[in-house]
Write a protein that holds these residues in place. Structure first.
Motif: not given
Length: 243
Positions: A229-238
């Protein structure tokens, strides 16, 4: 990119969804709490006083019983498509001693229930290696190679999918709508026509768009396989932090 059939089956039987157990040569289905260990073997947590315990037998640990575990996906929201049904089968054997203690730790990693503390008294643990796996969806039944199933990993986003969709749809609704329109090449339109994410997995998002009664679906790929889930957060952060 999208999940393979083996990954979908592994995800469905991981232990977060309700399961039904059928025993060979015995009528009826039994509700069962289950989980899978890191090797994909199925663990069944069975109350000592239950129809399932009686059907599995209370004899020696080496006795094995042919069982089928049936798990149906529960979509995260009304109208979202289901991933289908997974059916896995094998020979279930009661665990005891160090095997039971190790299996209880594997079960707790998926579902940390306090009932695991009573394994050996009020509860028993059974385990089986998947000898046959099948995936049923949209009227089609596919056989999954047991080796492919064992090598696959459950999708880490599936247990938190409903929460993720609620978060994106409520806390970041306008930014996600704008992002999806850009990705799909859609012009701005009425609110009822706005695209929205219906399902999300480690490879991408399934998006629905169009006017009510004639909505369409498209899949947007992340371009890589997410790890958690943290990887998804980093991906969508921008996207979610854009002005």
């Amino acid at each position: 990119m999208r999940p393979s059939p083996a990954e979908i089956v592994r995800t469905l039987v991981a232990g977060r969804l309700p399961g039904l157990v059928h025993l060979a040569c015995r009528p009826g289905l039994h509700h069962a709490r289950h989980a899978t260990d890191p090797e994909g073997r199925v663990l069944l947590l069975v109350p000592v006083v239950s129809d399932l315990a009686a059907a599995l037998g209370a004899g020696a640990e080496e006795r094995a019983v042919a069982v089928v575990l049936d798990v149906l996906d529960l979509p995260p929201a009304a109208g979202a498509p289901s991933l289908g049904r997974a059916l896995v089968s094998g020979w279930a054997r009661r665990l005891a001693g160090d095997e039971a203690r190790g299996a209880a730790l594997d079960f707790a990693a998926v579902e940390p229930t306090g009932d695991l503390l009573d394994v050996g008294t009020r509860f028993r643990l059974f385990r089986f290696e998947v000898a046959e796996a099948r995936w049923h969806r949209a009227g089609e039944l596919r056989r999954i190679d047991p080796a492919a199933y064992a090598e696959a990993e459950p999708d880490p986003l599936h247990p938190v999918e409903a929460g993720l969709l609620a978060h994106l749809g409520e806390d970041h609704a306008q930014r996600m709508t704008d992002y999806l329109r850009r990705q799909l090449g859609l012009a701005a339109g009425p609110a009822g026509h706005a695209p929205r994410v219906e399902r999300i997995d480690r490879y991408g998002m399934l998006v629905t768009f169009g006017r009510p009664g004639a909505r369409r679906r498209a899949r947007l790929s992340f371009g890589r396989r997410l790890t958690d889930q943290a990887d998804l957060t980093r991906l969508l952060e921008p996207v979610l932090s854009a002005g």
